[in-house]
Scaffold this motif. Structure first.
Motif, PDB file in Angstrom:
ATOM      1  N   LEU A 125       0.820  -1.207   0.000  1.00 26.51           N
ATOM      2  CA  LEU A 125       0.000   0.000   0.000  1.00 26.51           C
ATOM      3  C   LEU A 125       0.856   1.260   0.000  1.00 26.51           C
ATOM      4  O   LEU A 125       0.488   2.275  -0.606  1.00 26.51           O
ATOM      5  CB  LEU A 125      -0.917   0.001   1.228  1.00 26.51           C
ATOM      6  N   HIS A 126       2.001   1.190   0.670  1.00 27.79           N
ATOM      7  CA  HIS A 126       2.887   2.353   0.726  1.00 27.79           C
ATOM      8  C   HIS A 126       3.488   2.669  -0.638  1.00 27.79           C
ATOM      9  O   HIS A 126       3.805   3.828  -0.931  1.00 27.79           O
ATOM     10  CB  HIS A 126       3.992   2.096   1.748  1.00 27.79           C
ATOM     11  N   ARG A 127       3.628   1.647  -1.474  1.00 25.97           N
ATOM     12  CA  ARG A 127       4.225   1.853  -2.791  1.00 25.97           C
ATOM     13  C   ARG A 127       3.186   2.235  -3.849  1.00 25.97           C
ATOM     14  O   ARG A 127       3.550   2.700  -4.923  1.00 25.97           O
ATOM     15  CB  ARG A 127       4.960   0.576  -3.235  1.00 25.97           C
ATOM     16  N   LEU A 128       1.919   2.008  -3.566  1.00 24.10           N
ATOM     17  CA  LEU A 128       0.885   2.344  -4.534  1.00 24.10           C
ATOM     18  C   LEU A 128       0.620   3.848  -4.537  1.00 24.10           C
ATOM     19  O   LEU A 128       0.990   4.567  -3.620  1.00 24.10           O
ATOM     20  CB  LEU A 128      -0.407   1.593  -4.208  1.00 24.10           C
ATOM     21  N   LYS A 130      -1.931   7.225  -4.436  1.00 21.01           N
ATOM     22  CA  LYS A 130      -2.908   7.599  -3.422  1.00 21.01           C
ATOM     23  C   LYS A 130      -4.278   7.004  -3.710  1.00 21.01           C
ATOM     24  O   LYS A 130      -4.929   6.443  -2.822  1.00 21.01           O
ATOM     25  CB  LYS A 130      -3.002   9.125  -3.338  1.00 21.01           C
ATOM     26  N   SER A 133      -4.136   3.142  -3.467  1.00 18.41           N
ATOM     27  CA  SER A 133      -3.934   2.773  -2.066  1.00 18.41           C
ATOM     28  C   SER A 133      -5.223   2.931  -1.274  1.00 18.41           C
ATOM     29  O   SER A 133      -5.586   2.065  -0.463  1.00 18.41           O
ATOM     30  CB  SER A 133      -2.827   3.638  -1.457  1.00 18.41           C
ATOM     31  N   VAL A 136      -7.625   0.044  -2.185  1.00 18.48           N
ATOM     32  CA  VAL A 136      -7.253  -1.238  -1.576  1.00 18.48           C
ATOM     33  C   VAL A 136      -7.516  -1.213  -0.067  1.00 18.48           C
ATOM     34  O   VAL A 136      -7.970  -2.204   0.515  1.00 18.48           O
ATOM     35  CB  VAL A 136      -5.781  -1.566  -1.878  1.00 18.48           C
ATOM     36  N   VAL A 137      -7.234  -0.082   0.580  1.00 21.96           N
ATOM     37  CA  VAL A 137      -7.485   0.030   2.022  1.00 21.96           C
ATOM     38  C   VAL A 137      -8.966  -0.152   2.329  1.00 21.96           C
ATOM     39  O   VAL A 137      -9.338  -0.877   3.273  1.00 21.96           O
ATOM     40  CB  VAL A 137      -6.976   1.382   2.555  1.00 21.96           C
ATOM     41  N   LEU A 220       1.113   0.729   7.424  1.00 21.57           N
ATOM     42  CA  LEU A 220       1.107   1.842   6.468  1.00 21.57           C
ATOM     43  C   LEU A 220       1.250   3.178   7.185  1.00 21.57           C
ATOM     44  O   LEU A 220       2.019   4.050   6.744  1.00 21.57           O
ATOM     45  CB  LEU A 220      -0.185   1.817   5.654  1.00 21.57           C
ATOM     46  N   LYS A 224       4.468   5.856   6.806  1.00 22.64           N
ATOM     47  CA  LYS A 224       4.319   7.263   6.442  1.00 22.64           C
ATOM     48  C   LYS A 224       5.188   8.166   7.324  1.00 22.64           C
ATOM     49  O   LYS A 224       5.554   9.269   6.914  1.00 22.64           O
ATOM     50  CB  LYS A 224       2.858   7.685   6.577  1.00 22.64           C
TER      51      LYS A 224
END
Length: 336
Positions: A125-128, A130, A133, A136-137, A220, A224
């Motif tokens: 998720l951190h690489r996707l 905004k 992400s 998916v969240v 995640l 950040k």
């Protein structure tokens, strides 16, 4: 003469420098010191916690040393004080040790897999971007928001012997990859939820599926907060992805993993609703964990609420010991 009187009166009415009139002072609660106000504001919350948590725990501890059955619940007989007799009964019962083994093994596997899967999804998720992400969240949190009983119903249908999707998917695989059990032409009819080991495989899948979104979102949030300059410096030094994750990400997320591990241990040690639905009630004694064993002793006829309370007290003590030992190790590592 009039001018002199006016000036004198004006001088008397004006306060001295650095002083304020009584009417300008801040209002003060009658008879209450300032330092006590925060504690008074905490009183309502503490009363709610005491009523919902503390009082039931005290009653549970008292009941663990009593003989409490249906007659005592109805009020026709008073509860009989038996001391440590309830604890002696459960500790001398083979079902207790089987349930303890199932609880510990399941918790170890489920906690490990939940942390691994949740961490992997959190890094993804951190690489996707905004938008992706966020999408998916939201999808992951739907799984986490499903109530435990509904989780059990969903996965019981998926592992159904005749019409479950799991057996259907296994039938699509070649025999060298997933051969049917001995004596069966296919996976259809395989009773996943009747035996202990397949039952706990289904339970692990159910718990990991429902638990990894919380881990992923927490990881995640921790990612950040890591400065991007650290990754840029590691990239300049020629560090690979795994080496960067092991040397930068893991140490920076250690406080997050400490909290998530403790919470996961507590949650997975106390799993009941999903196992109850998958097992279709306390029917298989070999598949009991401590929570299921406590409910079976307390509510199956003849009701033995004192024995069930004793099992719950033992489970609480085990959780406290595991949590304290783990937290102490984390504190020692931080100090080193």
């Amino acid at each position: 003469m009039a001018d002199t009187t006016t000036v004198a009166r004006g001088t008397e009415s004006s306060p001295a420098p650095g002083r304020r009139k009584k009417s300008d002072r801040a209002p003060r609660a009658a008879g209450l010191p300032v330092w006590s106000i925060p504690y008074l504001l905490l009183v309502p919350g503490l009363l709610v916690i005491a009523g919902l948590l503390l009082y039931p725990m005290v009653q549970l501890g008292i009941m663990a040393f009593q003989k409490v059955g249906l007659a005592q619940i109805r009020g026709s007989r008073p509860a009989e004080w038996v001391g440590l007799e309830n604890f002696e009964k459960i500790l001398s019962n083979d079902i207790f040790w089987s349930a303890l083994r199932n609880t510990v093994v399941f918790a170890a596997v489920a906690v490990s897999m939940t942390l691994v899967v949740g961490t992997a999804v959190g890094v993804l998720l951190h690489r996707l971007g905004k938008k992706m992400s966020l999408f998916v969240v939201i999808g992951c949190m739907f799984a986490w928001a499903v109530p435990p009983v509904a989780q059990g119903v969903v996965w019981r249908s998926l592992f159904d012997a005749e019409s479950g999707i799991v057996n259907w998917a296994l039938n699509l695989l070649p025999d060298w990859l997933a051969a049917p059990p001995d004596g069966q032409p296919s996976w259809t009819g395989t009773p996943w939820l009747n035996d202990t080991v397949p039952l706990y495989i289904a339970l692990v899948v159910c718990v990991v599926w429902a638990g990894f979104p919380f881990i992923a979102v927490s990881v995640l949030a921790g990612l950040k907060g890591i400065p991007h300059e650290l990754y840029e410096a590691a990239k300049v030094d020629g560090s690979g992805p795994w080496h960067t994750f092991r040397k930068i990400t893991l140490p920076m997320l250690r406080p997050v993993f400490a909290v998530l591990t403790v919470l996961s241990i507590i949650w997975d040690f106390k799993v009941f609703s999903q196992l109850y639905v998958l097992m279709n009630g306390p029917t298989n004694r070999d598949g009991f964990n401590l929570s299921m064993y406590a409910v079976a002793e307390a509510f199956r006829p003849p009701q033995k609420l004192g024995t069930g309370a004793a099992i719950s007290v033992v489970l609480t003590i085990i959780l406290l010991i595991v949590t304290v030992v783990y937290v102490r190790q984390i504190v020692k590592q931080e100090e080193m």
